[in-house]
Design an enzyme around this catalytic site. Structure first.
Site, short mmCIF file in Angstrom:
data_model
loop_
_atom_site.label_atom_id
_atom_site.label_comp_id
_atom_site.label_asym_id
_atom_site.label_seq_id
_atom_site.Cartn_x
_atom_site.Cartn_y
_atom_site.Cartn_z
N THR A 32 0.82 -1.22 0.00
CA THR A 32 0.00 0.00 0.00
C THR A 32 0.85 1.27 0.00
OG1 THR A 32 -1.86 -1.09 1.05
CG2 THR A 32 -1.67 1.27 1.43
N ASP B 126 0.32 -6.78 5.05
CA ASP B 126 -0.42 -8.01 5.33
C ASP B 126 0.46 -9.15 5.84
OD1 ASP B 126 -2.73 -6.75 4.61
OD2 ASP B 126 -2.88 -7.67 2.63
N1 ASP Z 1 -2.75 -5.57 0.84
C1 ASP Z 1 -1.65 -4.70 1.13
C2 ASP Z 1 -0.36 -5.52 1.12
O1 ASP Z 1 -0.06 -6.20 2.07
C3 ASP Z 1 -1.86 -4.07 2.43
C4 ASP Z 1 -0.81 -3.10 2.85
O2 ASP Z 1 0.21 -2.89 2.22
O3 ASP Z 1 -1.01 -2.51 3.89
O4 ASP Z 1 0.34 -5.46 0.17
#
Ligand code: ASP
Length: 344
Positions: A11, A92
């Site tokens: 993210t 994640d």
């Molecule tokens: N879905 C994203 C990931 O883990 C969540 C994040 O980066 O906070 O890549």
């Protein structure tokens, strides 16, 4: 002298999909250069950032071999004079990758992982502040010797203890058994406690895994060390575990409370433990599994009598990381039990 910054996506590096892509929502597409350009205060760090874009993926796609390659690259950067390492990635799987790194990072230089919960297209993205704090920690002499650290929300967490505890909050990272080991206050890194950290893992020949990462090549990891994670639930009959030892070389069980399972599941797990290492952990999210308090069928002492290895304070996700690395390094059952006694 520099801080080596490796970017993996997540993210923190997400932006709107490419023009004409037809999809709404964000995808990983910002480079390390884009990330650092968005951080006021980096210029005052005192050392330059040496940026290497490795991947741009959601962290759900990261793999063990990729993380081992990253540790090797980081190790080379340190050998070439980097005072510390920063990795940006998705949140994640960060609690798992951070522990994987911690288990094999043999250098005093800080290895700091960070990310963001609010992507750069939202009001108040947390990525720039997290990246700045991570770089400050990586460049900070007091953070040396602490292994892998997670920088988030101006807190410093030890990889061994940190958990992602909330799906959207910017305060998602917490260490329920310990608390943060430090904070970043007005740009100053304050280490408040130095938790004990067991020696990094040796491989079968007693040589360090790192530097011998080739010993842990991708094929060996994937084919020889597949480790399952099984969460025990109410009225669990264990049918899902049928034949598991034909496809997996190890299993982590996330049991109830202090390490309990329904009595019907105890012989199923015992018979699996005759064939592959089975590690007992708690699904509660904090605290240890016990060793000698309860004695009913399916209790912690019963399961240990049946050959399950006590995971101690390791949560199920971290126990799975440790077991997979141990199996990939050729550890036998005694080695595995000894390693869990040290790390658990
Ligand atoms: N879905 C994203 C990931 O883990 C969540 C994040 O980066 O906070 O890549």
């Amino acid at each position: 002298m520099s801080v080596a910054l490796f970017t993996l996506g997540g993210t923190i590096s997400m932006a709107g999909a490419a023009e004409g892509g037809g999809a709404s929502g964000v995808v990983s597409r910002l480079t390390g250069g884009d990330l650092t350009a968005a951080v006021p205060g980096l210029a005052d760090l005192g050392v330059p950032l040496d940026v290497r874009d490795v991947q741009a993926v959601p962290s759900s796609n990261l793999t063990f071999p990729q993380m081992l390659d990253l540790v090797e690259a980081a190790s080379r950067a340190v050998a070439d004079g980097a005072v510390g390492v920063v990795v940006t990635q998705g949140t994640d799987t960060l609690e798992e990758t951070a522990f994987l790194v911690d288990l094999i990072w043999r250098h005093p230089e800080p290895f700091v992982l960070t990310g963001a919960m609010r992507n750069p297209t939202l009001a108040g993205p947390d990525g720039p502040a997290n990246l700045l704090a991570a770089a400050q920690i990586a460049a900070s002499p007091p953070a040396r010797g602490l292994g892998a650290l997670v920088a988030f929300n101006d807190e410093i967490h030890a990889a061994r203890w940190v958990r992602k505890t909330h799906s959207t909050s910017t305060a998602t990272f917490a260490s329920p058994n310990l608390g943060p080991i430090g904070q970043v206050i007005e740009g100053q890194v304050r280490i408040l406690v130095r938790p004990p950290r067991p020696e990094p893992l040796p491989n079968r020949n007693g040589t360090a895994l790192l530097g011998g990462t080739a010993l842990l090549d991708a094929t060996a990891l994937l084919d020889v060390a597949r480790v399952g994670l099984y969460t025990v639930v109410l009225d669990d009959d264990g049918v899902l575990l049928d034949g598991l030892d034909r496809t997996h070389q190890g299993l982590v069980v996330a049991g109830f409370g202090v390490g309990h399972v329904p009595s019907a599941l105890a012989p199923v797990l015992g018979s699996l433990a005759d064939r592959i290492p089975v590690v007992l952990t708690s699904r509660t999210g904090a605290g240890s599994v016990l060793r000698k308090t309860y004695s009913a069928v399916g209790s912690e002492s019963d399961l240990q009598r049946r050959g399950l290895i006590n995971g101690g304070l390791l949560d199920p996700y971290k126990a799975r990381i440790l077991l997979r690395l141990l199996l990939a390094a050729g550890a036998d059952r005694d080695d595995i039990a000894a390693a869990f006694a040290r790390h658990g």
